[in-house]
Every structure is written in C-alpha cells, then in structure tokens.
Design an enzyme around this catalytic site. Structure first.
Site, mmCIF file in Angstrom:
data_model
loop_
_atom_site.group_PDB
_atom_site.id
_atom_site.type_symbol
_atom_site.label_atom_id
_atom_site.label_comp_id
_atom_site.label_asym_id
_atom_site.label_seq_id
_atom_site.Cartn_x
_atom_site.Cartn_y
_atom_site.Cartn_z
ATOM 1 N N ASP A 256 -9.000 35.285 95.218
ATOM 2 C CA ASP A 256 -7.893 34.359 95.492
ATOM 3 C C ASP A 256 -8.178 33.048 94.774
ATOM 4 O O ASP A 256 -9.334 32.602 94.734
ATOM 5 C CB ASP A 256 -7.759 34.117 97.000
ATOM 6 C CG ASP A 256 -6.345 33.682 97.368
ATOM 7 O OD1 ASP A 256 -5.643 34.467 98.036
ATOM 8 O OD2 ASP A 256 -5.945 32.569 96.970
ATOM 9 N N LEU B 297 3.034 48.385 104.958
ATOM 10 C CA LEU B 297 2.461 47.973 106.242
ATOM 11 C C LEU B 297 3.302 46.887 106.904
ATOM 12 O O LEU B 297 3.969 46.097 106.241
ATOM 13 C CB LEU B 297 1.012 47.504 106.076
ATOM 14 C CG LEU B 297 0.701 46.329 105.151
ATOM 15 C CD1 LEU B 297 0.966 44.997 105.801
ATOM 16 C CD2 LEU B 297 -0.760 46.416 104.724
ATOM 17 N N PHE C 168 13.280 50.762 115.207
ATOM 18 C CA PHE C 168 14.136 49.745 114.588
ATOM 19 C C PHE C 168 15.566 49.786 115.114
ATOM 20 O O PHE C 168 16.513 49.440 114.421
ATOM 21 C CB PHE C 168 14.071 49.828 113.050
ATOM 22 C CG PHE C 168 12.807 49.196 112.536
ATOM 23 C CD1 PHE C 168 11.579 49.800 112.772
ATOM 24 C CD2 PHE C 168 12.833 47.977 111.888
ATOM 25 C CE1 PHE C 168 10.401 49.197 112.365
ATOM 26 C CE2 PHE C 168 11.656 47.367 111.477
ATOM 27 C CZ PHE C 168 10.447 47.984 111.715
ATOM 28 N N ALA D 181 17.817 45.948 119.770
ATOM 29 C CA ALA D 181 18.708 44.795 119.577
ATOM 30 C C ALA D 181 17.916 43.518 119.839
ATOM 31 O O ALA D 181 17.013 43.498 120.675
ATOM 32 C CB ALA D 181 19.891 44.901 120.530
ATOM 33 N N GLY E 102 13.527 38.530 111.221
ATOM 34 C CA GLY E 102 13.051 37.431 110.382
ATOM 35 C C GLY E 102 11.807 37.863 109.642
ATOM 36 O O GLY E 102 11.624 39.041 109.350
ATOM 37 N N CYS F 107 9.565 39.200 104.865
ATOM 38 C CA CYS F 107 9.954 40.381 104.072
ATOM 39 C C CYS F 107 11.454 40.685 104.114
ATOM 40 O O CYS F 107 12.119 40.612 103.089
ATOM 41 C CB CYS F 107 9.160 41.595 104.525
ATOM 42 S SG CYS F 107 7.392 41.346 104.369
ATOM 43 N N LYS G 110 14.000 38.036 102.680
ATOM 44 C CA LYS G 110 13.755 37.854 101.243
ATOM 45 C C LYS G 110 14.142 39.108 100.458
ATOM 46 O O LYS G 110 14.797 39.024 99.411
ATOM 47 C CB LYS G 110 12.269 37.547 101.032
ATOM 48 C CG LYS G 110 11.865 37.396 99.590
ATOM 49 C CD LYS G 110 10.357 37.428 99.417
ATOM 50 C CE LYS G 110 9.864 38.852 99.446
ATOM 51 N NZ LYS G 110 8.480 39.013 98.979
ATOM 52 N N LYS H 26 7.573 37.897 115.104
ATOM 53 C CA LYS H 26 7.519 39.175 115.817
ATOM 54 C C LYS H 26 6.213 39.222 116.597
ATOM 55 O O LYS H 26 5.378 38.314 116.477
ATOM 56 C CB LYS H 26 7.605 40.346 114.841
ATOM 57 C CG LYS H 26 6.465 40.335 113.826
ATOM 58 C CD LYS H 26 6.522 41.512 112.900
ATOM 59 C CE LYS H 26 5.861 42.710 113.530
ATOM 60 N NZ LYS H 26 5.611 43.786 112.563
HETATM 61 C C1 UGA Z 1 8.491 44.924 107.186
HETATM 62 C C2 UGA Z 1 8.536 46.457 107.101
HETATM 63 O O1 UGA Z 1 8.709 47.013 108.413
HETATM 64 C C3 UGA Z 1 7.253 47.003 106.471
HETATM 65 O O2 UGA Z 1 7.345 48.425 106.326
HETATM 66 C C4 UGA Z 1 7.059 46.342 105.095
HETATM 67 O O3 UGA Z 1 5.844 46.777 104.485
HETATM 68 C C5 UGA Z 1 7.007 44.825 105.272
HETATM 69 O O4 UGA Z 1 8.242 44.379 105.877
HETATM 70 C C6 UGA Z 1 6.825 44.202 103.915
HETATM 71 O O5 UGA Z 1 7.733 44.321 103.087
HETATM 72 O O6 UGA Z 1 5.739 43.673 103.613
HETATM 73 P P1 UGA Z 1 7.305 43.138 108.810
HETATM 74 O O7 UGA Z 1 8.210 42.138 108.174
HETATM 75 O O8 UGA Z 1 5.848 42.859 108.896
HETATM 76 O O9 UGA Z 1 7.422 44.568 108.068
HETATM 77 O O10 UGA Z 1 7.816 43.362 110.327
HETATM 78 P P2 UGA Z 1 8.810 44.380 111.055
HETATM 79 O O11 UGA Z 1 8.051 45.061 112.127
HETATM 80 O O12 UGA Z 1 9.531 45.236 110.117
HETATM 81 O O13 UGA Z 1 9.841 43.352 111.748
HETATM 82 C C7 UGA Z 1 10.702 42.528 110.975
HETATM 83 C C8 UGA Z 1 11.668 41.769 111.869
HETATM 84 O O14 UGA Z 1 12.607 42.664 112.486
HETATM 85 C C9 UGA Z 1 10.992 41.021 113.017
HETATM 86 O O15 UGA Z 1 11.592 39.757 113.159
HETATM 87 C C10 UGA Z 1 11.281 41.899 114.226
HETATM 88 O O16 UGA Z 1 11.292 41.186 115.431
HETATM 89 C C11 UGA Z 1 12.654 42.438 113.887
HETATM 90 N N1 UGA Z 1 13.007 43.712 114.548
HETATM 91 C C12 UGA Z 1 12.287 44.828 114.286
HETATM 92 C C13 UGA Z 1 14.109 43.765 115.397
HETATM 93 O O17 UGA Z 1 14.799 42.755 115.643
HETATM 94 N N2 UGA Z 1 14.445 44.965 115.975
HETATM 95 C C14 UGA Z 1 13.733 46.101 115.735
HETATM 96 O O18 UGA Z 1 14.107 47.165 116.283
HETATM 97 C C15 UGA Z 1 12.627 46.033 114.881
#
Ligand code: UGA
Length: 429
Positions: free
Chosen positions: A30, A153, A249, A252, A257, A260, A263, A320
């Site tokens: 890094d 991940l 997923f 509700a 946010g 990932c 963006k 999250k």
């Molecule tokens: C997401 C993807 O799930 C990963 O597979 C991917 O590798 C990652 O982006 C990335 O591109 O690096 P992440 O952003 O870490 O992962 O978190 P998630 O678990 O996907 O949650 C994203 C958002 O959705 C959070 O704010 C969470 O609270 C919200 N969420 C998730 C909901 O509102 N409802 C759901 O049922 C699931």
C-alpha cells in the site's frame, strides 16, 4: 505461489490474508505508509470479523508481509493482484486514475513475465486499457498477461465469503495464465469460470446491480404491503422459497448503501450509456432506493410532527451489520437529515462510532446500546446489527419520554413491541 496484492483496503487485505491462509506466499502493498506501519505493528486499519486473527497467524507463519514498495512486491511475486479504489465521479463514471497509476508502477518494476490480475470493480473494457498501459510503460520488454478476477465478498462476512466462494471468475485474453490462476484458487474448491476479460468485468457490475435491484424490488413491494395491510416479511418468505428467486437480499429496509451498490449502479448506468443503451431499469432501482429513505423520514415526521429540539436515539451508524464502514451509510444519511430538522441525537453503533465521528458531529455517542433511549422522544433502528435484537426494550420504554420506535430494518416483532407499550413503526408491515 508467490502473490502480491496492491492496495490493502477491505478487498485487498482480505484477499492477501486469505491467500496466505491456504499456503501462498503473500506480499501486501500500500502506498499509505501509515497503514503499512499499522499493519506491521499488528493492528488492523479496518474491522472485519475474523481478519485480525488470520493476519496475525499468517504473519507469524512467515507467509504474509507488508510493504509500501510496489517495486519490491512486483519483483518478488509471479502474480500481481490490483485491489485499489475505483471511486465514483460526480457524473456517475468511475475514477480509474489509481488503476492507471498502479499499472504504470507495475510496468516500470517488471523485469520478467508477470500475471497482473484486476480485482477492483471496474467498467467493461478496463482490462484492455491496463494491458495497453503496462505494455507501453514496461522498459524491460517482457511479457504480461492481464486478467480480470472480480471479487464478490461482502463486508462483514468477507473472510467467510473469500474462503468459501460461490464461484471464481477468471477473465483472460489467452489460455497462457489459466493454469496458474487455477493453482492460486485450487485450495478453495470452488467452481471456476474461465471467460473473456470483458465478460468477467460485466459479471461483476451485472451481479451487484441485480442484487441492488432485488432490494429495490422488495422495498417497492413493502410500500404496497403498508398500503394494503400485508406484511413484507411474510411476502419475502413466501417468494424466497421459490428456488428461482431465493430468500437472500429480500429484506426490506430504509435502503441500501455502502461503497459498492450505489457506486456500481451509477457506473453500470454510465458505461451502458457510453455503449449506446439507456439502462432505465437501473435508474428506477436508484430512484426507489432514494425514495425509500424519503418515505422513512416522512414516517418519522408524520408521527412526531415537529423534530426541533426533540431527542432521538439512533441504533446503528454503519452501512450494514458487522462492519465499521460508514461510507454511503443510510444510517448516517438519516442522522444528517434528522439533524437538519433540528433533532438532538443520541447514537450508538457496536463498531462504527470512531469512523462516524469524522462525518457526524454534534451528537452524543453512547457506548452502551441500552443507554441510548434515555430521555428520548423516539428510538430509531438504522442498521441491521443482530445484537440490536437483544436490546432491553422494557428498559428503553421506561427510560423514554415517549415509547415510540421507528425500525428501518424490521428487527423486532410488531405484536410484541405493541404489547410492551411501544408505538412501533417498521417497513412494509
Ligand atoms: C456487495 C455485494 O453483496 C458483494 O457480493 C460485492 O462483492 C460487494 O458489494 C463489492 O462489490 O465489493 P457489500 O456492499 O459489502 O457487498 O454489502 P451487502 O451485504 O451487499 O449490503 C449492501 C447494502 O444493502 C447494505 O446497506 C445492506 O444493509 C443493504 N441490504 C442488503 C438491504 O437493504 N436488504 C437486503 O436484503 C440486503
């Protein structure tokens, strides 16, 4: 194998550590010297469950080391992974300057054949640009294979997701690097998909956008549930039992946010536009997500009427559960909006309070989640931390001036909360 990972953020550090854990020899690079010092001293720059133990174990075993020298990382390894940030720009496109800069650094340090793997999330056609850049800046006239190997991940479950992936995607321009990449991933016993570079890059954007779409879909359904008196959790359970849909997923919420989904949606819409397609479906996903937060704030205002000088307790600041990451956090967005209305906030998060302090000021940070409700006019759940289910709701009710709860993550049972004496408002029920 000898592997170097450039970039020690959530993806890079987890990737390097999990490669070392299965026996590879790993160097994490890094350019942030402070971060490297922190890591060398055995401290973690981020919170990710299980990561600290694995880092310590693999450093002690001599399989994992840290440096700020890209040259050293490139010289000592056969396969170089790029895991640098690809932040959004105001127009929704992706800032690829870190990718370009690292590509040049790798090229300048190369004295023999290398496999260069892009792990960062990038728009389709980036791999080609990385390959061109490396070939242009490499003085030694040695060969390179550039590969796209997107990472799937999730923060908060990163180690587990990395160690047990659903699939590994490898996008290549020729068959030459395939055997080496299969060897890198062999210990994880996951299905490996070998495809072309552009398809690999698109798999990542298409997958993340689809997951975001799933969340917006259930959030839209939650509006109909509220209007009709149905329960969105029952609907999600019933839908999710269809294996073609799946239950994941479909929770509700007050919106998705993080660094990932928001963006990647913008980036995918932007690159689609550049390629001549108006991806209206994904624009609607964004609109529904923004509206979900507006609706939640409106729900609070309708019940509380005026927020000026009202004391509100907020549980959750991270975007999250299981993370200290507050980037694009709906919880922070909510707090800022409540502050704008004049509310006085008492906030708590199990891991994200330190990081939140940089973006959320003039609030009381409360160490004990059970003390947040003291003197509050309402309590709000903003992040789905499982520990919030253990909140002492009796104590909270007694400590509040008015027992009102707005649950943006459907953490509690409606009937039970009402029996305890709360005015309880959640999402889609
Ligand atoms: C997401 C993807 O799930 C990963 O597979 C991917 O590798 C990652 O982006 C990335 O591109 O690096 P992440 O952003 O870490 O992962 O978190 P998630 O678990 O996907 O949650 C994203 C958002 O959705 C959070 O704010 C969470 O609270 C919200 N969420 C998730 C909901 O509102 N409802 C759901 O049922 C699931």
């Amino acid at each position: 194998m000898k592997l170097t990972i450039i970039g020690t953020g959530y993806v890079g550090l987890v990737t390097g550590t999990c490669f070392a854990e299965v026996g590879h020899q790993v160097i994490c690079v890094d350019n942030n010297e402070e971060k490297i010092k922190t890591l060398k001293a055995g401290h973690m720059p981020i919170y990710e469950p299980g990561l600290e133990e694995l880092v310590k174990k693999n450093v002690a075993a001599g399989r994992l080391s840290f440096t700020s020298s890209t040259k050293e990382g490139v010289e000592k390894s056969d396969v170089i992974f790029i895991a640098v940030p690809t932040p959004p720009q105001p127009d929704g496109s992706v800032d690829l300057s870190f990718m370009e800069g690292v590509s040049r650094e790798i090229a300048q340090a190369m004295t023999s054949y290398k496999i260069v793997v892009d792990k960062s999330t990038v728009p389709v056609n980036t791999g080609k640009k990385v390959a061109e850049t490396i070939k242009r800046y490499c003085k030694a006239k040695v060969d390179v294979d550039v590969i796209s190997n997107p990472e799937f991940l999730r923060e908060g479950f990163a180690v587990d997701d990395f160690m047990k992936p659903d699939r590994v995607v490898i996008g290549v321009a020729s068959q030459r690097p395939v055997a080496a990449m299969k060897e890198v991933y062999a210990p994880y016993n996951a299905p490996i998909i070998v495809t072309d570079i552009n398809s690999a890059e698109l798999i990542k954007h298409a997958a993340n956008s689809f997951l975001a779409l799933k969340i917006s879909y259930i959030n839209a359904v939650s509006v109909i549930c509220e209007a009709s008196g149905a329960n969105v959790m029952e609907v999600a359970n019933g839908m999710g039992m269809d294996r073609r849909i799946g239950r994941q997923f479909l929770d509700a919420s007050l919106g998705f946010g993080g660094s990932c989904f928001p963006k990647d949606l913008s980036a995918f819409i932007n690159i689609s536009e550049q390629l001549g397609y108006n991806f209206g479906l994904l624009k609607e996903v964004q609109r529904i997500n923004a509206e979900q937060m507006d609706r939640f704030v409106k729900k609070i205002l309708e019940t509380m009427w005026v927020l000026k000088n009202k004391k509100l307790g907020v549980l959750g600041l991270a975007f999250k559960q299981n993370t200290d990451d507050v980037r694009m956090s709906p919880a922070i967005d909510l707090c800022l909006r409540l502050q704008k209305e004049g509310a006085i906030l008492r906030v708590h998060d199990p891991k994200a309070m330190e990081k939140a302090k940089a973006v959320l000021q003039n609030v009381t940070y409360v160490e004990d989640m059970n003390a947040v409700a003291e003197g509050c006019d309402a309590l709000i759940v903003a992040t789905e931390w499982p520990v919030f289910k253990k909140l002492d709701v009796e104590r909270a009710r007694k400590a509040m001036t008015h027992p009102i709860m707005f649950d943006g993550r459907n953490m509690f049972d409606v009937d039970e909360m009402e029996k305890i004496g709360f005015i309880y408002k959640s999402i889609g029920r």
